[in-house]
Design a protein around this motif. Sequence first.
Motif, PDB file in Angstrom:
ATOM      1  N   GLY A 210      42.655  46.081  39.659  1.00 47.38           N
ATOM      2  CA  GLY A 210      42.256  46.929  40.775  1.00 47.38           C
ATOM      3  C   GLY A 210      41.208  46.356  41.697  1.00 47.38           C
ATOM      4  N   ARG A 211      40.851  45.073  41.548  1.00 44.41           N
ATOM      5  CA  ARG A 211      39.870  44.447  42.450  1.00 44.41           C
ATOM      6  C   ARG A 211      40.637  43.808  43.616  1.00 44.41           C
ATOM      7  NH1 ARG A 211      35.940  41.455  38.079  1.00 44.41           N
ATOM      8  NH2 ARG A 211      35.358  40.211  39.920  1.00 44.41           N
ATOM      9  N   PHE A 212      41.228  44.675  44.419  1.00 45.02           N
ATOM     10  CA  PHE A 212      42.166  44.224  45.446  1.00 45.02           C
ATOM     11  C   PHE A 212      41.468  43.445  46.564  1.00 45.02           C
ATOM     12  CE2 PHE A 212      44.182  48.095  43.641  1.00 45.02           C
ATOM     13  CZ  PHE A 212      45.275  47.471  43.064  1.00 45.02           C
ATOM     14  N   ALA A 213      40.277  43.887  46.970  1.00 47.10           N
ATOM     15  CA  ALA A 213      39.579  43.192  48.048  1.00 47.10           C
ATOM     16  C   ALA A 213      39.250  41.759  47.642  1.00 47.10           C
ATOM     17  CB  ALA A 213      38.303  43.952  48.422  1.00 47.10           C
ATOM     18  N   GLU A 214      38.783  41.577  46.395  1.00 45.77           N
ATOM     19  CA  GLU A 214      38.494  40.220  45.920  1.00 45.77           C
ATOM     20  C   GLU A 214      39.763  39.381  45.854  1.00 45.77           C
ATOM     21  OE1 GLU A 214      35.460  39.873  42.583  1.00 45.77           O
ATOM     22  OE2 GLU A 214      35.883  42.032  42.615  1.00 45.77           O
ATOM     23  N   ALA A 215      40.851  40.015  45.434  1.00 46.40           N
ATOM     24  CA  ALA A 215      42.121  39.288  45.352  1.00 46.40           C
ATOM     25  C   ALA A 215      42.526  38.773  46.734  1.00 46.40           C
ATOM     26  CB  ALA A 215      43.213  40.200  44.786  1.00 46.40           C
ATOM     27  N   ARG A 216      42.444  39.636  47.734  1.00 41.83           N
ATOM     28  CA  ARG A 216      42.836  39.219  49.085  1.00 41.83           C
ATOM     29  C   ARG A 216      41.909  38.129  49.623  1.00 41.83           C
ATOM     30  NH1 ARG A 216      43.698  44.980  49.489  1.00 41.83           N
ATOM     31  NH2 ARG A 216      45.928  45.409  49.642  1.00 41.83           N
ATOM     32  N   ALA A 217      40.611  38.272  49.350  1.00 41.20           N
ATOM     33  CA  ALA A 217      39.669  37.266  49.836  1.00 41.20           C
ATOM     34  C   ALA A 217      39.953  35.903  49.217  1.00 41.20           C
ATOM     35  CB  ALA A 217      38.235  37.707  49.517  1.00 41.20           C
ATOM     36  N   LEU A 218      40.250  35.882  47.919  1.00 36.48           N
ATOM     37  CA  LEU A 218      40.524  34.613  47.242  1.00 36.48           C
ATOM     38  C   LEU A 218      41.803  33.977  47.778  1.00 36.48           C
ATOM     39  CD1 LEU A 218      39.646  32.650  45.065  1.00 36.48           C
ATOM     40  CD2 LEU A 218      40.824  34.065  43.366  1.00 36.48           C
ATOM     41  N   ILE A 219      42.811  34.801  48.045  1.00 34.02           N
ATOM     42  CA  ILE A 219      44.071  34.280  48.603  1.00 34.02           C
ATOM     43  C   ILE A 219      43.817  33.656  49.967  1.00 34.02           C
ATOM     44  CG2 ILE A 219      46.325  34.950  49.529  1.00 34.02           C
ATOM     45  CD1 ILE A 219      46.353  37.111  47.250  1.00 34.02           C
ATOM     46  N   ARG A 220      43.035  34.339  50.796  1.00 30.25           N
ATOM     47  CA  ARG A 220      42.797  33.834  52.151  1.00 30.25           C
ATOM     48  C   ARG A 220      41.911  32.583  52.132  1.00 30.25           C
ATOM     49  NH1 ARG A 220      42.908  39.674  53.534  1.00 30.25           N
ATOM     50  NH2 ARG A 220      44.795  39.972  54.804  1.00 30.25           N
ATOM     51  N   GLU A 221      41.059  32.456  51.122  1.00 33.36           N
ATOM     52  CA  GLU A 221      40.279  31.232  50.972  1.00 33.36           C
ATOM     53  C   GLU A 221      41.188  30.050  50.643  1.00 33.36           C
ATOM     54  OE1 GLU A 221      37.240  31.663  48.053  1.00 33.36           O
ATOM     55  OE2 GLU A 221      36.357  33.431  48.999  1.00 33.36           O
ATOM     56  N   ALA A 222      42.228  30.317  49.870  1.00 39.08           N
ATOM     57  CA  ALA A 222      43.101  29.227  49.402  1.00 39.08           C
ATOM     58  C   ALA A 222      44.161  28.845  50.424  1.00 39.08           C
ATOM     59  CB  ALA A 222      43.771  29.640  48.094  1.00 39.08           C
ATOM     60  N   GLY A 223      44.530  29.754  51.315  1.00 38.28           N
ATOM     61  CA  GLY A 223      45.582  29.445  52.281  1.00 38.28           C
ATOM     62  C   GLY A 223      45.649  30.489  53.369  1.00 38.28           C
ATOM     63  N   ASP A 224      46.036  30.069  54.540  1.00 40.70           N
ATOM     64  CA  ASP A 224      46.153  30.973  55.684  1.00 40.70           C
ATOM     65  C   ASP A 224      47.528  31.638  55.642  1.00 40.70           C
ATOM     66  OD1 ASP A 224      46.373  32.260  58.082  1.00 40.70           O
ATOM     67  OD2 ASP A 224      45.724  30.560  59.315  1.00 40.70           O
ATOM     68  N   PRO A 225      47.589  32.955  55.421  1.00 35.92           N
ATOM     69  CA  PRO A 225      48.896  33.626  55.311  1.00 35.92           C
ATOM     70  C   PRO A 225      49.774  33.466  56.542  1.00 35.92           C
ATOM     71  CG  PRO A 225      47.098  35.102  54.685  1.00 35.92           C
ATOM     72  CD  PRO A 225      46.468  33.884  55.262  1.00 35.92           C
ATOM     73  N   ALA A 226      49.160  33.172  57.691  1.00 39.65           N
ATOM     74  CA  ALA A 226      49.957  33.025  58.902  1.00 39.65           C
ATOM     75  C   ALA A 226      50.833  31.790  58.863  1.00 39.65           C
ATOM     76  CB  ALA A 226      49.035  32.967  60.120  1.00 39.65           C
TER      77      ALA A 226
END
Length: 571
Positions: free
Chosen positions: A228-244
């Motif tokens: 349930g730590r969704f905000a941290e999950a999204r932040a880590l994903i965006r640190e690793a790669g640009d979804p665009a």
Amino acid sequence: MIGRIHAALRRVGLSPRYRGHLDALDLTGAHLRMEGWASHFRPHLTYDGAAVPVQVRQVVRPDLAGLGRGSEGWGFTLTADLPAQAPDIAKLALRLNRGCRVDARTHLALFTPQSEVEACAAAILAGDLQAGAADLVERSLSTRNPILPVRVGHALRAAGQAGAAEAVLRASLALPEVRPLARHALMTLVAAAGRLPEAVTLLDAARAEEGLGPGQAFPAALLYAGIGRFAEARALIREAGDPAVDEAAAQALEFVALLERFPAAEARRMLAELRARFRTASLAEIEADILAALAERRPYFLIRLGDGEGAWLRLSPEDEAEFAGIYRTNRREMLDFWFRDPALADDPRFHAAMDAFDAALLEADCIGAFSDAAIAHEYGAVSRRGVTWVVNTLRKALAMAEADPVRARGVAVRDLTVHYDLVLSGALARILQGRAAVGLITCHRDLAPALERHHGIGRVELIKIPGEQIHADALGADAAAGRHWPDRYEEICAQLGRGDRRGELWLVAAGLLGKIYGAALKRSGAVVIDIGAVADLWMGKGTRTFPDLPPALNPMTSLPMTSLPMTSLRA
């Protein structure tokens, strides 16, 4: 910015992309066997500098999910006969791909024979777990082989000894050289056991101490999402790669969104609603339903929906658009497993066949797919394909109940292992016994005479298909030969579109397309049981983690010994 740079480098082929690991090695005389995983696998084995011919088999590795596109297919088993009767391991070297090379000089611990690893594991099990784990760590220090305890932990886990594996891996955390490996293995172990908060505690420690290695950011993010730590999950994903621009990052964000909308609690709520709207049937009731349908010459269809079928369930155009990335990845993976052709995901003809699959669900009289254990396991592992399967089978079934609530109350529901339950309980044997004729769709030609002999069946009508291509080596050349799609599919659909099969019993073991065949058979009046991998179990082909099957319930034991393939002699 860093994510965009990495994504751009990946697009032009400059970012490091070669990964691999040797997990096990064993020597029996001159015969060498290795297990491991690698992306872009192009093995080159040498002994004392000279090239050695190798035989390679691909192995499905769900534990590698998230490392890259198609990473579940990166596993391998490699065998070779070395040019020496008493080979020296120090003379071995293996190039996994263009970027990974291992040999005994630079990776001595990886070249410890698996027999030694398994001997250490047996010694741990024979005594006090904690003391044995501590002794193993001390011995690895004295022999300068720090990775040995980690390999022993992996061996214990593979043997189903999770408690012993955890003891060894926790003790291994005391070894600085392998702490990241031990911690990652321990994180995977406790997550698979559904202990996600503990796994995240280990993850937080890893990030604080050494950071995340290549390929670890997205799996780590999904662990955060799993609790349930969704905000941290999204932040880590965006640190690793640009979804665009980074497809993997975009898909990871989609999966986080799926988990946020359908957490485990929502899956359990949907399961409770499904049990209220459908008929929760015991195994005895399902057996009675099948026997009654046969006696009354009334059509019946028992269907199973695993993660492969779950990948192709379609709920609405809006849902398809919202989760397009993960659905596409799931579908391409399964098409690769079944047909070695992931490009079928873009084939309009295959999508038309999936319309027939969707229609087949409406023919079901019993659906095997749903259980509390499946929710606990898939959410515990935070499995992209597994959670999608759990969520979408529940959503699809509830949509069916909403569309036709009266029919839904008559449809029996049970978990995915209903086919194994029917076999192990003896119910399927009782259903088959003494039938004048039975139909069978399978890749196993020898199964038809075995069923006739074992169950006193007058005649088994066989429709032969090519088996799943991911298991071609295990199934054998005859079972895997040919193209199921589109060649045999079109032929079989034409064949099943003709005839009156009222009162006939048919067993279908044909994967995703088998659901379409089953529905066609039911429409012709037949009683159809989707037995899936039970056919492989009967044949002794190791395509799944199978339950133990007593010889009395295995039709292959009734064939003369001379006609049995060697693999079918396994219990």
